[in-house]
Scaffold this motif. Structure first.
Motif: not given
Length: 393
Positions: A57-61
């Motif tokens: 939910s965070h790093v891939e964004r």
């Protein structure tokens, strides 16, 4: 340091798995071990869940910031413009109109077709020139005209796609970072996940080791399982003499059932017929009714159950026995001392612990206690004493 590498859940996962070694250390220093090692394993599992949520939910964004690349492209474009100006300076238009774009600083009217192509190639910034776009639009307009219904349908479909894309963008707005920070965030995310997996593996190892270390300690043992004696005795050997403390953890019937669940047998010596009658004819192992150990009662009038039969059955873990007479209890214990002495000389040892449970009104004589303890420690037996003060349990 860029604190936007992780979100809140990601940093919580780091705190949780870093706390695990601290819990292991405190657990190892405690005199009476409780559940810190199990809490540490739970911390690791929760940390793994939170780290995965942070990763997805965070790093891939995280996306790379394109500002520097756009600046480089603009600089290259400006350099080409300056090169064209230097090479064709005499053809620079003297008058600039408000509607002219950045490429209209040259007098295109005075150039032939080859010069126009050359200048367009030098000044091309990836966009199609307006005069070419108009020509393409006019050519496309010469084709078949779509019907009114098709145009309306296409407009509705386009609006639906645009609205759906806008919703997706609003739900997962990208996080912009430099290329260096983006790479660092990915490395830290991978390192965090691998570290948590390693800590969970260590946590499982510590839980298993802790279980076998505590399995023969009366106050700390939990979850009795019928495991091989070589496993249960690998960390801590059973005590040759175990005195039932006050207060006791379990009733006497539950104490005997606990021994049975561990796959062990017992010889219950008592002079209380009521307590002897509370024991069922069989006790389950591992909570399974079909996998049970038979509990045989030895009475004075049953001469077919001689001491040899009782001893051999206990030695090979075939059954447990209850003696409900004080005289019979003392007699069978004296006979067991002789038999255990022979097994000690032969260096024989039982595969699973055999418990001799003394629950008589009279305390066991000190000489008998020490003799049995010496023999029990060498042969794998254990003397479990129920103090008279604990008989009400």
């Amino acid at each position: 340091m860029n604190w936007n590498y992780f979100n809140t859940l990601g940093y919580v996962s780091v705190i949780l798995w870093i706390s695990m070694p601290l819990l292991w250390f405190v657990h190892s220093r405690m005199k009476t071990r409780r559940w810190l090692v199990h809490i540490a394993l739970l911390f690791g599992i929760v940390a793994f869940v939170l780290a995965n949520i942070n990763s997805k939910s965070h790093v891939e964004r995280i996306q790379q910031d394109q500002t520097e690349q756009l600046a480089q492209i603009q600089a290259q474009k400006e350099a080409k413009r300056q090169a064209a100006l230097d090479s064709r300076g005499e053809e620079v238009a003297d008058i600039q109109f408000a509607e002219d774009d950045s490429n209209d600083f040259l007098d295109r009217a005075g150039m032939d077709e080859s010069d126009l192509k050359y200048m367009d190639k030098q000044l091309d910034d990836g966009a199609v020139p307006e005069w070419k776009q108009d020509k393409k639009d006019r050519s496309a307009g010469a084709g078949d005209d779509a019907g009114l219904e098709d145009l309306i349908g296409a407009e509705e479909q386009t609006e639906g796609v645009v609205s759906e894309e806008l919703e997706n963008v609003s739900e997962a707005e990208p996080i912009v970072m430099s290329a260096k920070d983006k790479d660092m965030a990915n490395r830290l995310d991978s390192l965090n996940l691998k570290a948590i997996q390693a800590m969970i593996l260590l946590g499982l190892i510590f839980v298993v080791m802790d279980y076998f270390r505590r399995t023969n300690v009366y106050r700390e043992a939990y979850l009795p399982l019928p495991l091989p004696g070589s496993w249960t005795n690998s960390m801590t050997f059973p005590s040759a003499i175990e005195e039932r403390p006050e207060p006791a953890r379990r009733s006497m019937v539950d104490e005997l059932a606990w021994m049975t669940k561990r796959g062990e047998t017992f010889l219950y010596l008592t002079d209380d017929n009521i307590k002897a009658g509370e024991l069922p004819e069989s006790l389950p192992k591992f909570g399974k009714k079909r996998w049970t150990t038979e509990v045989i009662r030895v009475s004075d009038d049953e001469s077919e159950l001689d001491n040899k039969f009782v001893f051999e059955s206990l030695w090979f873990g075939r059954a447990s026995f209850v003696v409900n007479s004080a005289n019979s209890s003392k007699a069978i214990l004296d006979d067991f001392q002789n038999r255990l002495g022979k097994r000690k000389t032969a260096r024989a040892r039982v595969r699973r612990t055999v418990h001799i449970v003394w629950d008589l009104s009279d305390p066991i004589p000190e000489s008998t206690k020490q003799a049995v303890a010496d023999l029990a420690g060498a042969t794998g037996f254990s003397l479990f004493l129920n103090d008279n003060q604990n008989r009400s349990a």
